[in-house]
Design a protein around this motif. Structure first.
Motif, PDB file in Angstrom:
ATOM      1  N   LYS A   1       4.507  10.829  -2.335  1.00 17.75           N
ATOM      2  CA  LYS A   1       4.614  11.125  -0.905  1.00 17.75           C
ATOM      3  C   LYS A   1       3.554  10.309  -0.181  1.00 17.75           C
ATOM      4  O   LYS A   1       2.628   9.771  -0.791  1.00 17.75           O
ATOM      5  N   ALA A   2       3.701  10.224   1.145  1.00 21.95           N
ATOM      6  CA  ALA A   2       2.723   9.477   1.940  1.00 21.95           C
ATOM      7  C   ALA A   2       2.858   9.885   3.396  1.00 21.95           C
ATOM      8  O   ALA A   2       3.872  10.451   3.818  1.00 21.95           O
ATOM      9  N   MET A   3       1.830   9.572   4.147  1.00 23.59           N
ATOM     10  CA  MET A   3       1.847   9.790   5.581  1.00 23.59           C
ATOM     11  C   MET A   3       1.991   8.433   6.257  1.00 23.59           C
ATOM     12  O   MET A   3       1.109   7.578   6.146  1.00 23.59           O
ATOM     13  N   TRP A   4       3.117   8.230   6.933  1.00 20.52           N
ATOM     14  CA  TRP A   4       3.368   6.940   7.567  1.00 20.52           C
ATOM     15  C   TRP A   4       2.787   6.939   8.976  1.00 20.52           C
ATOM     16  O   TRP A   4       2.955   7.890   9.733  1.00 20.52           O
ATOM     17  N   PHE A   5       2.123   5.839   9.330  1.00 22.83           N
ATOM     18  CA  PHE A   5       1.661   5.673  10.703  1.00 22.83           C
ATOM     19  C   PHE A   5       1.525   4.188  11.012  1.00 22.83           C
ATOM     20  O   PHE A   5       1.222   3.376  10.144  1.00 22.83           O
ATOM     21  N   ASP A   6       1.792   3.848  12.266  1.00 17.44           N
ATOM     22  CA  ASP A   6       1.682   2.475  12.754  1.00 17.44           C
ATOM     23  C   ASP A   6       0.567   2.332  13.780  1.00 17.44           C
ATOM     24  O   ASP A   6       0.272   1.225  14.225  1.00 17.44           O
ATOM     25  N   ASP A   7      -0.029   3.437  14.142  1.00 18.09           N
ATOM     26  CA  ASP A   7      -1.092   3.452  15.133  1.00 18.09           C
ATOM     27  C   ASP A   7      -2.359   2.801  14.561  1.00 18.09           C
ATOM     28  O   ASP A   7      -2.702   3.052  13.398  1.00 18.09           O
ATOM     29  N   PRO A   8      -3.092   1.999  15.347  1.00 25.94           N
ATOM     30  CA  PRO A   8      -4.350   1.434  14.854  1.00 25.94           C
ATOM     31  C   PRO A   8      -5.485   2.446  14.795  1.00 25.94           C
ATOM     32  O   PRO A   8      -6.593   2.101  14.367  1.00 25.94           O
ATOM     33  N   LEU A   9      -5.233   3.683  15.210  1.00 24.18           N
ATOM     34  CA  LEU A   9      -6.204   4.773  15.113  1.00 24.18           C
ATOM     35  C   LEU A   9      -7.521   4.439  15.821  1.00 24.18           C
ATOM     36  O   LEU A   9      -8.590   4.408  15.216  1.00 24.18           O
ATOM     37  N   GLU A  10      -7.426   4.194  17.118  1.00 20.53           N
ATOM     38  CA  GLU A  10      -8.619   3.912  17.907  1.00 20.53           C
ATOM     39  C   GLU A  10      -9.361   5.185  18.295  1.00 20.53           C
ATOM     40  O   GLU A  10     -10.442   5.129  18.865  1.00 20.53           O
ATOM     41  N   GLU A  11      -8.754   6.313  17.988  1.00 24.30           N
ATOM     42  CA  GLU A  11      -9.417   7.598  18.186  1.00 24.30           C
ATOM     43  C   GLU A  11      -8.916   8.565  17.134  1.00 24.30           C
ATOM     44  O   GLU A  11      -7.881   8.332  16.505  1.00 24.30           O
ATOM     45  N   LEU A  12      -9.660   9.607  16.890  1.00 25.18           N
ATOM     46  CA  LEU A  12      -9.257  10.572  15.876  1.00 25.18           C
ATOM     47  C   LEU A  12      -7.944  11.234  16.270  1.00 25.18           C
ATOM     48  O   LEU A  12      -7.748  11.634  17.415  1.00 25.18           O
ATOM     49  N   LYS A  13      -7.044  11.349  15.325  1.00 31.14           N
ATOM     50  CA  LYS A  13      -5.729  11.929  15.580  1.00 31.14           C
ATOM     51  C   LYS A  13      -5.471  13.063  14.598  1.00 31.14           C
ATOM     52  O   LYS A  13      -5.860  12.981  13.434  1.00 31.14           O
ATOM     53  N   ASP A  14      -4.812  14.102  15.085  1.00 31.45           N
ATOM     54  CA  ASP A  14      -4.423  15.235  14.257  1.00 31.45           C
ATOM     55  C   ASP A  14      -3.266  14.819  13.363  1.00 31.45           C
ATOM     56  O   ASP A  14      -2.274  14.250  13.835  1.00 31.45           O
ATOM     57  N   LEU A  15      -3.375  15.096  12.064  1.00 30.38           N
ATOM     58  CA  LEU A  15      -2.291  14.730  11.146  1.00 30.38           C
ATOM     59  C   LEU A  15      -0.984  15.424  11.495  1.00 30.38           C
ATOM     60  O   LEU A  15       0.088  14.988  11.058  1.00 30.38           O
ATOM     61  N   ASN A  16      -1.047  16.490  12.252  1.00 27.31           N
ATOM     62  CA  ASN A  16       0.171  17.182  12.674  1.00 27.31           C
ATOM     63  C   ASN A  16       0.790  16.572  13.923  1.00 27.31           C
ATOM     64  O   ASN A  16       1.822  17.054  14.396  1.00 27.31           O
ATOM     65  N   ASP A  17       0.171  15.521  14.457  1.00 23.89           N
ATOM     66  CA  ASP A  17       0.697  14.854  15.644  1.00 23.89           C
ATOM     67  C   ASP A  17       1.897  13.999  15.241  1.00 23.89           C
ATOM     68  O   ASP A  17       1.746  12.902  14.708  1.00 23.89           O
TER      69      ASP A  17
ATOM     70  N   ALA B   1       0.833  -1.208   0.000  1.00 27.73           N
ATOM     71  CA  ALA B   1       0.000   0.000   0.000  1.00 27.73           C
ATOM     72  C   ALA B   1       0.865   1.254   0.000  1.00 27.73           C
ATOM     73  O   ALA B   1       0.592   2.212  -0.739  1.00 27.73           O
ATOM     74  N   TYR B   2       1.932   1.266   0.793  1.00 23.55           N
ATOM     75  CA  TYR B   2       2.815   2.434   0.806  1.00 23.55           C
ATOM     76  C   TYR B   2       3.616   2.546  -0.489  1.00 23.55           C
ATOM     77  O   TYR B   2       3.832   3.652  -1.013  1.00 23.55           O
ATOM     78  N   TYR B   3       4.061   1.411  -1.015  1.00 20.51           N
ATOM     79  CA  TYR B   3       4.753   1.404  -2.305  1.00 20.51           C
ATOM     80  C   TYR B   3       3.859   2.007  -3.390  1.00 20.51           C
ATOM     81  O   TYR B   3       4.304   2.817  -4.220  1.00 20.51           O
ATOM     82  N   THR B   4       2.572   1.651  -3.378  1.00 25.05           N
ATOM     83  CA  THR B   4       1.641   2.157  -4.372  1.00 25.05           C
ATOM     84  C   THR B   4       1.361   3.638  -4.158  1.00 25.05           C
ATOM     85  O   THR B   4       1.315   4.418  -5.123  1.00 25.05           O
ATOM     86  N   LEU B   5       1.184   4.056  -2.910  1.00 18.88           N
ATOM     87  CA  LEU B   5       1.017   5.481  -2.623  1.00 18.88           C
ATOM     88  C   LEU B   5       2.216   6.271  -3.133  1.00 18.88           C
ATOM     89  O   LEU B   5       2.069   7.329  -3.759  1.00 18.88           O
ATOM     90  N   GLY B   6       3.413   5.768  -2.870  1.00 17.14           N
ATOM     91  CA  GLY B   6       4.619   6.488  -3.255  1.00 17.14           C
ATOM     92  C   GLY B   6       4.776   6.637  -4.751  1.00 17.14           C
ATOM     93  O   GLY B   6       5.108   7.713  -5.249  1.00 17.14           O
TER      94      GLY B   6
END
Length: 580
Positions: free
Chosen positions: A163-179, A153-158
Motif C-alpha cells: 500500500k502507499a499514500m499517493w500525493f503530487d503536492d510539493p508539501l510547502e506546508e504541513l498537511k493532514d494525511l486525512n486531507d 519509489a511508488y513501485y518499491t513502496l507497493g
C-alpha cells in the motif's frame, strides 16, 4: 571546459559531494517536515543540480529493501551480533515502528520529485523562451527522468508494503494525511500499479506543457560536451527506463486483474526491444553487432561473468545492467552492503549470512551455490554472501575489490537483463505458451532448436520469429536459459504433451508461475527483490502459503508456526503512516 568543472565540480566521480549538498541544502526534502519554500532554481546548472539531489535521496534508500525483505526471505539469516531491530525483522516480530521497516526514505524521493516539478515549473515560467538551446532540450528529459524516479519509489513502496499514500503536492506546508485533496490512499499493489502506469503513459504537466515519461537524458554529453562523454556512460544507468518500469507494473497489475492485453504488451514490447538492438533497418540480423554486450543483455549465455555488475564499483556498459544506484566512497557516498555481509569487515558490522536452508537450495553444479562459490564462499571460516564485494578471478581464486574493505562501494542493482527473461517467461506462461515459458526458464533457445532458428516451427507452437536474434554466431553461446546459464537444476514441469497430463490450464499456469518464483529466489538473493516476487504470487493466487511454504523452512521447527502465522496475517511489511 567540461560542465562539471565549469560550475558545479562533479568531476570524474559518479556523484560528488555536491550531490549531498543538493539534497541537504538545495532542496530540503524530509517527509516528516516540509520543503524549503525559499529555494528555487536560479540558473540552468541548478536544473541539473536539483535532479541530482533526487539521486542522492535514491542513494540513501538503496540498501533499505535488501535488509528489510531479504532478511525475511528464505536465504539469509542473522549473524550473532546483528542489532535487535534486525533480529526482530528476521524473527517476524511486528514491523511497525522498526527502524529497518521505516518507509520514509521512499517518501523522501517522492517529496523531492514533487518539489522538483514545482520548482522547474517556476523556473520555466520565469525564463520562457530565454533558456539556452541545451537547457531547453534537456528540460523535458529531466522532468521525464524525475517522473520515472517517482514511479520507481511508488513501485518499491507497493511491492514491499502492499500500500502507499499517493500525493503530487510539493508539501510547502504541513498537511493532514486525512486531507483527501492532497493524499490518496492506495490500499493494494493493484491500485498503485494503475496509478503508476497512468503516470508513465500520460506524463506530467509542468507550466502548462505535458511532458512524456519516456525521454532519456544524455548525461555523458552534458557532462563533457566536447568529446561526447563516453567515459561517463555509466551515468545513463542512474534512472530506470520507462519500458522495464511499465512491464514490471503490468505484471503486478495482472495479479489483481489478469489481462491478456497486459501480458501481450510485456511479451511483445520486450521481444521487439531486444530484436531491434541487433537488426538492420530491413529487419535482417546484424551478426557483426553481436558483441559481448548483446550476449548478456539480450540472451543469457553459459557464462558467469554477467555477475560483474555486482562486484564492480563503477559500472560502464556492463553486461546485464539496466539501472543501478552507484556510490563513491571518496565523496562520502555510502551504503552498508559490504559491512553487513562480509565477516572480515572492520568492526562489528557483520549482520547477515547465508542460512543452512538457503545453502541447501543450490545444486552441486550451480555456480551460485557453495560448491561453485560464485555468490557465497568461506571467509574467516564462515559462509559469507559475497555477491557484492568478492571478485572471482580464475577457478576458486577470489580477491576483495579494494585492499581496504571498508572503502568498497558496490552498485545496488535496480534492474538487470535477467528481468527481461523472467518477465518474458511469466508473460508467455499466462498467454498459454508453455513451451516458451519452460524453455526460457530452463535451458534456453540454443538447446531447444538445433538449427539455431525458430523459423519453420508449427504455427500453433506460437514462437515469435523475433527470438531468432537470441542464437549464438561464430561459435559463440546464445541463450541457454535462466537455469542453464548457471548450471542450475532444471525444473521438470508437466506439459500438455505428456501422456499422463491431467492439469487444467489454470493449474498449469500456477505451477509454472511457482517454478519461476522458486528460481527467482535463487537468482535474486540479496537484491531486495526476491521476497517481493513471492508477495506478487501470493496476491495473484490469494494464497499466503506461497510465501510461508518457501520461507518457514529456514527457521527452527519451534519458530515455523509463528512465521507462518505472521505471513498469513500479512505477507507485506506493516507500517502505520498515520501513527495512530
Amino acid at each position: 571546459m567540461k560542465q562539471t568543472v565549469r560550475n558545479i565540480s562533479l568531476g570524474a566521480a559518479l556523484l560528488s559531494g555536491l550531490l549531498t549538498a543538493a539534497c541537504d541544502d538545495f532542496f530540503e526534502t524530509d517527509p516528516d517536515n516540509i520543503i524549503n519554500v525559499s529555494d528555487y532554481i536560479e540558473t540552468e546548472d541548478e536544473m541539473y543540480r536539483g535532479f541530482l539531489g533526487i539521486i542522492t535521496c535514491l542513494q540513501e534508500a538503496g540498501d533499505q529493501a535488501i535488509f528489510l525483505t531479504d532478511t525475511r526471505c528464505n536465504y539469509l539469516e542473522i549473524a550473532a551480533n546483528a542489532p535487535v531491530a534486525l533480529q526482530n525483522i528476521y524473527n517476524y516480530e511486528p514491523t511497525d515502528g522498526n527502524e529497518y521497516a521505516d518507509p520514509t526514505c521512499y517518501y523522501k524521493i517522492i517529496t523531492a520529485c514533487n518539489d522538483y516539478f514545482d520548482k522547474m515549473a517556476e523556473y520555466h515560467a520565469r525564463l520562457g523562451s530565454s533558456m539556452s538551446e541545451q537547457a531547453a532540450a534537456d528540460f523535458p528529459k529531466l522532468i521525464s527522468s524525475a517522473v520515472r524516479l517517482k514511479v520507481w519509489a511508488y513501485y518499491t513502496l507497493g511491492r514491499i508494503y502492499g500500500k502507499a499514500m499517493w500525493f503530487d503536492d510539493p508539501l510547502e506546508e504541513l498537511k493532514d494525511l486525512n486531507d483527501a485533496s492532497v493524499f490518496t490512499p492506495l490500499n493494494d499493489m493493484g491500485a498503485i500499479a494503475d496509478k503508476c502506469i497512468e503516470l508513465l503513459d500520460n506524463g506530467i504537466e509542468v507550466d502548462g506543457t505535458t511532458y512524456a515519461a519516456d525521454l532519456d537524458m544524455d548525461w555523458p554529453s552534458w557532462i563533457d560536451p566536447e568529446t561526447g562523454g563516453s567515459a561517463y556512460d555509466y551515468w545513463n544507468y542512474i534512472t530506470p527506463p520507462w519500458m522495464i518500469l511499465r512491464a514490471e507494473l503490468l505484471s503486478w497489475r495482472c495479479s489483481y486483474n489478469d489481462n491478456s492485453a497486459d501480458w501481450l504488451w510485456i511479451r511483445d514490447t520486450i521481444l521487439q526491444y531486444l530484436y531491434d538492438i541487433y537488426t538492420n533497418a530491413d529487419g535482417s540480423i546484424d551478426e557483426d553487432s553481436k558483441t559481448p554486450d548483446y550476449y548478456y543483455a539480450c540472451t543469457i549465455p553459459l557464462m558467469h561473468t554477467y555477475y560483474t555488475i555486482f562486484f564492480s564499483e563503477q559500472v560502464g556498459n556492463d553486461y546485464q545492467l539496466i539501472a543501478g544506484i552507484m556510490y563513491d566512497y571518496a565523496n562520502q557516498q555510502r551504503n552498508r552492503i559490504v559491512q553487513y555481509f562480509c565477516p572480515s569487515y572492520p568492526g562489528d558490522g557483520f549482520y547477515l549470512q547465508p542460512s543452512e536452508y538457503g545453502i541447501s537450495l543450490y545444486g552441486e553444479t550451480d555456480m551460485r551455490g557453495l560448491t561453485q562459490q560464485l555468490n557465497m564462499t568461506y571467509i574467516n571460516n564462515q559462509v559469507a554472501f559475497t555477491k557484492y564485494f568478492y571478485s572471482r578471478q580464475t577457478g576458486h581464486n577470489y580477491t576483495y575489490l579494494r585492499s581496504k574493505i571498508f572503502e568498497i562501494e558496490p552498485t545496488i542493482i535496480l534492474f538487470r537483463g535477467h528481468d527481461y527473461h523472467f518477465l518474458l517467461a511469466e508473460a508467455e506462461n499466462h498467454l498459454g505458451n508453455w513451451r516458451q515459458a519452460k524453455t526460457l526458464l530452463n535451458n534456453g533457445l540454443e538447446n531447444e532448436f538445433a538449427n539455431g532458428r525458430v523459423d519453420g516451427v508449427p504455427v500453433d507452437e506460437g514462437w515469435s520469429e523475433l527470438y531468432n536474434v537470441w542464437f549464438g554466431s561464430s561459435g559463440g553461446y546464445g541463450d541457454v536459459g535462466i537455469v542453464g546459464c548457471v548450471m542450475g537444476t532444471e525444473y521438470d514441469l508437466p506439459t500438455p504433451d505428456d501422456d499422463d497430463y491431467s492439469l487444467t490450464e489454470e493449474e498449469r499456469i500456477r505451477l509454472y508461475d511457482l517454478a519461476l518464483a522458486d528460481e527467482y529466489l535463487k537468482e535474486y538473493t540479496g537484491e531486495g527483490k526476491s521476497y517481493s516476487y513471492l508477495c506478487k504470487m501470493a496476491a495473484r493466487y490469494n494464497d499466503p502459503d506461497i510465501v510461508a511454504d518457501r520461507v518457514a523452512p529456514k527457521y527452527p521447527e519451534g519458530m515455523q508456526g509463528k512465521v507462518r502465522g505472521s505471513i498469513e496475517t500479512n505477507y507485506f511489511i506493516d507500517w502505520d503512516l498515520t501513527g495512530e
